[in-house]
Every structure is written in C-alpha cells, then in structure tokens.
Design a protein around this motif. Sequence first.
Motif, PDB file in Angstrom:
ATOM      1  N   MET A 128      62.842  23.673   0.483  1.00 53.00           N
ATOM      2  CA  MET A 128      63.377  22.496  -0.180  1.00 53.00           C
ATOM      3  C   MET A 128      64.884  22.684  -0.379  1.00 53.00           C
ATOM      4  N   LEU A 130      68.417  21.409  -1.853  1.00 57.66           N
ATOM      5  CA  LEU A 130      68.801  20.634  -3.026  1.00 57.66           C
ATOM      6  C   LEU A 130      70.290  20.271  -3.069  1.00 57.66           C
ATOM      7  N   THR A 141      66.339  19.756 -15.526  1.00 59.36           N
ATOM      8  CA  THR A 141      65.227  19.126 -14.810  1.00 59.36           C
ATOM      9  C   THR A 141      65.049  19.742 -13.431  1.00 59.36           C
ATOM     10  N   LEU A 142      66.162  19.962 -12.729  1.00 59.01           N
ATOM     11  CA  LEU A 142      66.091  20.538 -11.390  1.00 59.01           C
ATOM     12  C   LEU A 142      65.606  21.984 -11.436  1.00 59.01           C
ATOM     13  N   LYS A 144      63.561  23.265 -13.552  1.00 60.42           N
ATOM     14  CA  LYS A 144      62.107  23.228 -13.779  1.00 60.42           C
ATOM     15  C   LYS A 144      61.356  22.914 -12.492  1.00 60.42           C
ATOM     16  N   LYS A 145      61.893  21.996 -11.684  1.00 61.17           N
ATOM     17  CA  LYS A 145      61.263  21.642 -10.411  1.00 61.17           C
ATOM     18  C   LYS A 145      61.253  22.843  -9.467  1.00 61.17           C
ATOM     19  N   MET A 146      62.340  23.601  -9.487  1.00 65.01           N
ATOM     20  CA  MET A 146      62.416  24.793  -8.646  1.00 65.01           C
ATOM     21  C   MET A 146      61.375  25.819  -9.075  1.00 65.01           C
ATOM     22  N   GLU A 148      58.547  25.296 -10.297  1.00 64.66           N
ATOM     23  CA  GLU A 148      57.197  24.839  -9.957  1.00 64.66           C
ATOM     24  C   GLU A 148      56.976  24.707  -8.446  1.00 64.66           C
ATOM     25  N   SER A 149      58.054  24.848  -7.659  1.00 68.88           N
ATOM     26  CA  SER A 149      57.953  24.622  -6.226  1.00 68.88           C
ATOM     27  C   SER A 149      57.175  25.728  -5.513  1.00 68.88           C
ATOM     28  N   CYS A 153      63.425  27.454  -2.364  1.00 65.70           N
ATOM     29  CA  CYS A 153      64.419  26.444  -2.776  1.00 65.70           C
ATOM     30  C   CYS A 153      65.810  26.940  -2.402  1.00 65.70           C
ATOM     31  N   HIS A 172      63.894  29.701 -16.403  1.00 67.87           N
ATOM     32  CA  HIS A 172      62.648  29.008 -16.065  1.00 67.87           C
ATOM     33  C   HIS A 172      61.744  29.827 -15.151  1.00 67.87           C
TER      34      HIS A 172
END
Length: 225
Positions: A128, A130, A141-142, A144-146, A148-149, A153, A172
């Motif tokens: 992914m 970014l 927010t980003l 946190k997404k990383m 969970e990926s 990333c 995180h």
Amino acid sequence: MLSVVATPIGNLGDISFRALEVLNSADYILSEDTRVFKKLAMRYEIKTKVVSFHSHSGEHKINEIIKDLKDGKQIALVSDAGTPLISDPGFSLVSACRKNNIQVSPIPGSTSIIAALSACGFPADKFMYLGFFPAKKGRQTLAKKMAESEYTCVFLESVHRIAKTLNLISEHFDDERLICVAREITKIHEEFRIFQVKDLENELKSLTLKGEFVIMVAPSGFNFI
C-alpha cells in the motif's frame, strides 16, 4: 503525443536508451525544475528546448500545451527525479490529455518506492503506497490504518519531519513490528536501516538526517525467514 518520461532518482546512469531517444526527439520538454534537468541534459548532451511545468502551473499553461499536442507536437514530461505523477507534478496535464483524446505514452524507469521495496526484504507482492505522510491533518488516522494493514505500507517523508513521523506511527505498532528507512537511494550515501519499533529511539540517534526518505512498514507478524 505526450511522453511521460522517468528520469534517474540519483545516479544519472540510471536512464534508459529509450528515454534519451524520446527526450532528444521531442519538440520540447516539460520540466518540474529546469535547473535540475540541466544536470541530466549536460550529462547526455540533450539539446531539446526545456519549458517549466510544475504543480503551480495553471489552466492557461495546460491549455497551451494541449493546443501544441493537438497541432501534432511531440512533448516529453519529466519531474525532478523518478517517474512523473508518482508524488510529483503532472496529473492535471495527463488528465487533460485523456479528456482531449490525446495519446499519452509512458517511458518507464526509476521510481524511489519500487527501488526501495525491491531491496528492503519486506513482502512486495502486495503493498500500500501512501505518498507523502500528511504534515498536519490525518496523521493519527493514517498511522492507525497502517497498523491494521495486512500489506507492506510505503510512504515518503522529508528530512525535517522524519523523526517526528516515525515516533508518531510507532505509537500504534507493537514492539516487534519491522520498519525500514531507505535514504539516498542509488546515490553515494545510499542507506537501508531495518529495525524493530522497540529499537526506534536508538536508531533515530544515529540516523543521518539528510536526503530523501522512503519508509516501509512490514505487515504485522512478519519477520525474516
């Protein structure tokens, strides 16, 4: 036709024969910074006219280029380094070309994110990308997404924010999560630093804060075989 031409990200030897052919045969070259392109032009004796085109070039400039393309001119687009549009200017122009049914041809070559992925050792079959990490809004927010990926990333960061951003995203991740910081890819001082989150503080103390950075975060649970 508009040719989107990839240029070296550091080592000037990393340019294709086809790219040089296109740059030499174009009616003119659109360059993000003509002063930067001059180094490449001097190295390979490229005599083609160079015109400035960057992220602040307005609609009037784009319309002029579109007119030239419709009139049959061959135009090449380059960024300061790497592949145009990949976190570099050019989207508005390519989009306008497609809207006007003008042929756009990619001349592939260097891009820092692919070069970094190919050498870091993290899973690269799926990843992914970014872009540049947000400077202000959306950072938490980003991160946190990383966390969970399920994919590696990849993002870019400037020398001025690298330490702050690494500290932020590490909040995180678990202590065993692997991070790779790639710096000055293809240049003399090329460096790949791979470490676990728990070692971030020590890594930052010895990290050379110079050059451009590509940061990769391995998927949760990944470790080298």
